[in-house]
Scaffold this motif. Structure first.
Motif, PDB file in Angstrom:
ATOM      1  N   LEU A 347      -9.581   3.555  13.708  1.00 36.10           N
ATOM      2  CA  LEU A 347     -10.246   4.839  13.861  1.00 36.10           C
ATOM      3  C   LEU A 347     -11.616   4.836  13.193  1.00 36.10           C
ATOM      4  O   LEU A 347     -12.210   5.880  12.949  1.00 36.10           O
ATOM      5  N   GLY A 348     -12.098   3.608  12.887  1.00 39.12           N
ATOM      6  CA  GLY A 348     -13.443   3.450  12.355  1.00 39.12           C
ATOM      7  C   GLY A 348     -13.574   3.508  10.852  1.00 39.12           C
ATOM      8  O   GLY A 348     -14.689   3.481  10.333  1.00 39.12           O
ATOM      9  N   MET A 349     -12.445   3.564  10.116  1.00 38.84           N
ATOM     10  CA  MET A 349     -12.518   3.724   8.663  1.00 38.84           C
ATOM     11  C   MET A 349     -11.557   2.777   7.958  1.00 38.84           C
ATOM     12  O   MET A 349     -10.428   3.147   7.617  1.00 38.84           O
ATOM     13  N   PRO A 350     -11.952   1.520   7.712  1.00 35.27           N
ATOM     14  CA  PRO A 350     -11.131   0.623   6.894  1.00 35.27           C
ATOM     15  C   PRO A 350     -10.881   1.247   5.523  1.00 35.27           C
ATOM     16  O   PRO A 350     -11.710   1.998   5.006  1.00 35.27           O
ATOM     17  N   GLY A 351      -9.727   0.924   4.951  1.00 35.61           N
ATOM     18  CA  GLY A 351      -9.395   1.480   3.642  1.00 35.61           C
ATOM     19  C   GLY A 351      -8.591   2.760   3.723  1.00 35.61           C
ATOM     20  O   GLY A 351      -8.183   3.310   2.694  1.00 35.61           O
ATOM     21  N   PHE A 352      -8.344   3.234   4.941  1.00 31.15           N
ATOM     22  CA  PHE A 352      -7.551   4.440   5.153  1.00 31.15           C
ATOM     23  C   PHE A 352      -6.358   4.103   6.048  1.00 31.15           C
ATOM     24  O   PHE A 352      -6.358   3.100   6.758  1.00 31.15           O
ATOM     25  N   ILE A 353      -5.357   4.962   6.008  1.00 35.64           N
ATOM     26  CA  ILE A 353      -4.250   4.871   6.956  1.00 35.64           C
ATOM     27  C   ILE A 353      -3.967   6.264   7.519  1.00 35.64           C
ATOM     28  O   ILE A 353      -4.236   7.274   6.856  1.00 35.64           O
ATOM     29  N   ARG A 354      -3.457   6.297   8.752  1.00 38.67           N
ATOM     30  CA  ARG A 354      -3.058   7.556   9.384  1.00 38.67           C
ATOM     31  C   ARG A 354      -1.553   7.532   9.612  1.00 38.67           C
ATOM     32  O   ARG A 354      -1.009   6.534  10.088  1.00 38.67           O
ATOM     33  N   MET A 355      -0.906   8.640   9.268  1.00 35.87           N
ATOM     34  CA  MET A 355       0.533   8.729   9.432  1.00 35.87           C
ATOM     35  C   MET A 355       0.912   9.996  10.184  1.00 35.87           C
ATOM     36  O   MET A 355       0.543  11.106   9.775  1.00 35.87           O
ATOM     37  N   GLY A 356       1.636   9.841  11.286  1.00 43.86           N
ATOM     38  CA  GLY A 356       2.194  10.983  11.995  1.00 43.86           C
ATOM     39  C   GLY A 356       3.487  11.413  11.320  1.00 43.86           C
ATOM     40  O   GLY A 356       4.281  10.570  10.912  1.00 43.86           O
ATOM     41  N   PHE A 357       3.706  12.731  11.219  1.00 43.02           N
ATOM     42  CA  PHE A 357       4.883  13.188  10.472  1.00 43.02           C
ATOM     43  C   PHE A 357       5.781  14.120  11.281  1.00 43.02           C
ATOM     44  O   PHE A 357       6.631  14.830  10.719  1.00 43.02           O
ATOM     45  N   ILE A 358       5.662  14.115  12.625  1.00 45.06           N
ATOM     46  CA  ILE A 358       6.402  15.097  13.419  1.00 45.06           C
ATOM     47  C   ILE A 358       7.549  14.495  14.213  1.00 45.06           C
ATOM     48  O   ILE A 358       8.233  15.205  14.943  1.00 45.06           O
ATOM     49  N   SER A 359       7.785  13.188  14.101  1.00 45.96           N
ATOM     50  CA  SER A 359       8.865  12.547  14.850  1.00 45.96           C
ATOM     51  C   SER A 359      10.141  12.485  14.010  1.00 45.96           C
ATOM     52  O   SER A 359      10.102  12.615  12.783  1.00 45.96           O
ATOM     53  N   ASP A 360      11.269  12.276  14.678  1.00 46.16           N
ATOM     54  CA  ASP A 360      12.544  12.041  13.994  1.00 46.16           C
ATOM     55  C   ASP A 360      12.941  13.217  13.096  1.00 46.16           C
ATOM     56  O   ASP A 360      12.367  14.297  13.161  1.00 46.16           O
ATOM     57  N   ASP A 361      13.938  12.980  12.246  1.00 40.15           N
ATOM     58  CA  ASP A 361      14.427  14.049  11.387  1.00 40.15           C
ATOM     59  C   ASP A 361      13.825  13.925   9.987  1.00 40.15           C
ATOM     60  O   ASP A 361      13.124  12.967   9.665  1.00 40.15           O
ATOM     61  N   ILE A 362      14.150  14.912   9.146  1.00 38.37           N
ATOM     62  CA  ILE A 362      13.564  14.954   7.800  1.00 38.37           C
ATOM     63  C   ILE A 362      14.027  13.767   6.966  1.00 38.37           C
ATOM     64  O   ILE A 362      13.247  13.192   6.192  1.00 38.37           O
ATOM     65  N   ALA A 363      15.289  13.392   7.108  1.00 35.58           N
ATOM     66  CA  ALA A 363      15.800  12.258   6.330  1.00 35.58           C
ATOM     67  C   ALA A 363      15.031  10.982   6.663  1.00 35.58           C
ATOM     68  O   ALA A 363      14.693  10.193   5.773  1.00 35.58           O
ATOM     69  N   THR A 364      14.722  10.781   7.952  1.00 35.04           N
ATOM     70  CA  THR A 364      13.957   9.603   8.367  1.00 35.04           C
ATOM     71  C   THR A 364      12.531   9.684   7.850  1.00 35.04           C
ATOM     72  O   THR A 364      11.950   8.671   7.429  1.00 35.04           O
ATOM     73  N   LEU A 365      11.966  10.875   7.866  1.00 37.03           N
ATOM     74  CA  LEU A 365      10.612  11.068   7.331  1.00 37.03           C
ATOM     75  C   LEU A 365      10.582  10.685   5.851  1.00 37.03           C
ATOM     76  O   LEU A 365       9.695   9.936   5.413  1.00 37.03           O
ATOM     77  N   ARG A 366      11.521  11.181   5.089  1.00 38.74           N
ATOM     78  CA  ARG A 366      11.582  10.850   3.661  1.00 38.74           C
ATOM     79  C   ARG A 366      11.751   9.342   3.454  1.00 38.74           C
ATOM     80  O   ARG A 366      11.097   8.735   2.595  1.00 38.74           O
ATOM     81  N   LYS A 367      12.640   8.732   4.228  1.00 38.62           N
ATOM     82  CA  LYS A 367      12.910   7.309   4.088  1.00 38.62           C
ATOM     83  C   LYS A 367      11.660   6.482   4.361  1.00 38.62           C
ATOM     84  O   LYS A 367      11.343   5.538   3.617  1.00 38.62           O
ATOM     85  N   GLY A 368      10.945   6.828   5.428  1.00 38.28           N
ATOM     86  CA  GLY A 368       9.731   6.094   5.763  1.00 38.28           C
ATOM     87  C   GLY A 368       8.655   6.247   4.712  1.00 38.28           C
ATOM     88  O   GLY A 368       7.982   5.273   4.333  1.00 38.28           O
ATOM     89  N   LEU A 369       8.471   7.463   4.206  1.00 33.98           N
ATOM     90  CA  LEU A 369       7.464   7.705   3.173  1.00 33.98           C
ATOM     91  C   LEU A 369       7.811   6.942   1.894  1.00 33.98           C
ATOM     92  O   LEU A 369       6.926   6.346   1.249  1.00 33.98           O
ATOM     93  N   ALA A 370       9.083   6.956   1.530  1.00 30.33           N
ATOM     94  CA  ALA A 370       9.508   6.237   0.327  1.00 30.33           C
ATOM     95  C   ALA A 370       9.235   4.739   0.452  1.00 30.33           C
ATOM     96  O   ALA A 370       8.824   4.087  -0.513  1.00 30.33           O
ATOM     97  N   ALA A 371       9.437   4.210   1.661  1.00 29.85           N
ATOM     98  CA  ALA A 371       9.186   2.782   1.884  1.00 29.85           C
ATOM     99  C   ALA A 371       7.704   2.457   1.723  1.00 29.85           C
ATOM    100  O   ALA A 371       7.347   1.420   1.130  1.00 29.85           O
ATOM    101  N   ILE A 372       6.849   3.322   2.218  1.00 28.87           N
ATOM    102  CA  ILE A 372       5.404   3.101   2.096  1.00 28.87           C
ATOM    103  C   ILE A 372       4.980   3.175   0.635  1.00 28.87           C
ATOM    104  O   ILE A 372       4.218   2.333   0.138  1.00 28.87           O
ATOM    105  N   ILE A 373       5.484   4.180  -0.077  1.00 31.55           N
ATOM    106  CA  ILE A 373       5.123   4.358  -1.490  1.00 31.55           C
ATOM    107  C   ILE A 373       5.531   3.135  -2.309  1.00 31.55           C
ATOM    108  O   ILE A 373       4.780   2.658  -3.171  1.00 31.55           O
TER     109      ILE A 373
END
Length: 384
Positions: A347-373
């Motif tokens: 998207l033209g900006m190295p050093g950044f990441i974009r994350m969509g947060f509207i898919s799947d359920d809340i438990a999956t959202l938490r799990k994915g975020l925890a993995a990234i952290i």
């Protein structure tokens, strides 16, 4: 077989390419959490599904005029007047297979090869890809905190400026004052504008204003794009439209005719039902709560700098503190943790990441975020 130079030098959109890789991993039986794209866990509005089901049972599904059925364009003119304060005639509206088609046709109709187009960075990758396919010279400008007359006056001359409002990926919503400054600049310079308002309904804080609500939108050469994909959870329906000066819309119809002709009758029925289904309150309320959850989890992370978006389905995160290549970060995360994100490089900006947060359920959202952290310090250690 010889492939033309204009397409041989092009590459698939990074956003769709990453999503394609995730699909392939899933087909191979692997579990993947996909934050690289925003696909809503909501269904399309019930009124849309009912209208399309009824239409599909008819004996005959007709061709319509290339720009869309007249009755639908009349209805969309009503929507523009009521919701966006845009005074438009049916002949100034074209119905398309999603916003991407409207973007390509508008840029094709409004520019010639070699013309300059201003694109704010970070950008939706389709703006850059379409510009290159059309042989345009892209002028990349960092998205300012506030769009002022002074900022605009520092821009080089251009044939066209593209504005995404609300903005993907940062979630910025441009104020009325900012749009007024842009309108004045367009009038001073003669530059035309395409405004992508695909996220117009996904608002968390500010109100949304359309640049085309200006009484001068025709003479200034402003084309505005709308889509049902995100605002009404209709990603796969490919349903959008554009409003612009009559001569531009006519030129877009000339291009659309030999490519797809009109969108299908079912798409057009879905389009009307979507844009008259009412404000997506439940959807926006859910997204707002998810956004708050993401912010609660990411804000304390020392190697992340994140600002709560004012709109949209994405979180835009500065991870320069990791000191690593964000493409490598995304690749390693996908390979080792089976979590997909979009590196800011796409998207033209190295050093950044974009994350969509509207898919799947809340438990999956938490799990994915925890993995990234948890993965960030590992990447930082590997780069020492």
């Amino acid at each position: 077989m010889r492939i033309s130079k204009r397409i041989a030098s092009a590459a698939p959109l990074a956003t769709t390419a990453m999503h394609g890789r995730v699909d392939q991993m899933k087909l191979m039986g692997q579990e993947v959490i996909d934050f690289s794209i925003a696909i809503s866990h909501f269904a399309a509005p019930e009124s849309v599904r009912d209208a399309v089901s009824e239409m599909a049972l008819r004996t005959v599904l007709p061709y319509t005029a290339v720009g869309g059925a007249h009755g639908l364009r009349v209805r969309l003119a009503e929507k523009l007047s009521t919701e966006n304060s845009v005074d438009a005639r049916p002949s100034e509206i074209i119905v398309t297979n999603g916003a991407k088609q409207a973007l390509y046709e508008a840029m094709y109709a409004m520019t010639d090869p070699g013309d300059s187009v201003i694109v704010f960075r970070p950008y939706w990758p389709a703006y850059l890809a379409t510009s290159r396919l059309l042989g345009l010279e892209v002028v990349l400008v960092d998205l300012p905190e506030v769009l002022t007359g002074a900022v605009l006056d520092a821009l080089p001359p251009a044939r066209l400026l593209i504005l995404n409002n609300p903005h993907n990926p940062t979630g910025k919503v441009f104020t009325r004052d900012e749009l007024d400054a842009l309108e004045s600049w367009l009038a001073r310079t003669g530059c035309a504008a395409i405004v992508d308002e695909s996220y117009e309904k996904l608002l968390y804080e500010k109100s949304h204003h359309s640049l085309s609500s200006s009484a001068r939108w025709r003479e200034l050469g402003i084309v505005t794009l709308f889509s049902a994909s995100q605002s009404y959870a209709m990603m796969g329906w490919r349903c959008g439209f554009a409003v612009g000066p009559a001569d531009v819309v006519s030129a877009m119809e000339t291009l659309q005719g030999p490519i797809t002709a009109a969108p299908s009758a079912l798409t057009q029925v879905a389009c009307e039902a979507a844009f008259f289904s009412g404000e997506p309150h439940r959807l926006v309320s859910d997204y707002r709560a998810r956004c708050a959850l993401v912010m609660d989890m990411l804000s304390p992370v020392p190697w992340m700098r994140v600002r709560s978006p004012e709109s949209g389905p994405y979180i835009w995160v500065d991870v320069t503190a990791l000191g690593c290549d964000t493409v490598a970060f995304a690749e390693s995360l996908l390979t080792e943790k089976h979590v997909a994100i979009m590196p800011g490089d796409a998207l033209g900006m190295p050093g950044f990441i974009r994350m969509g947060f509207i898919s799947d359920d809340i438990a999956t959202l938490r799990k994915g975020l925890a993995a990234i952290i948890a993965f960030g310090p590992q990447m930082k250690q590997n780069n020492r």
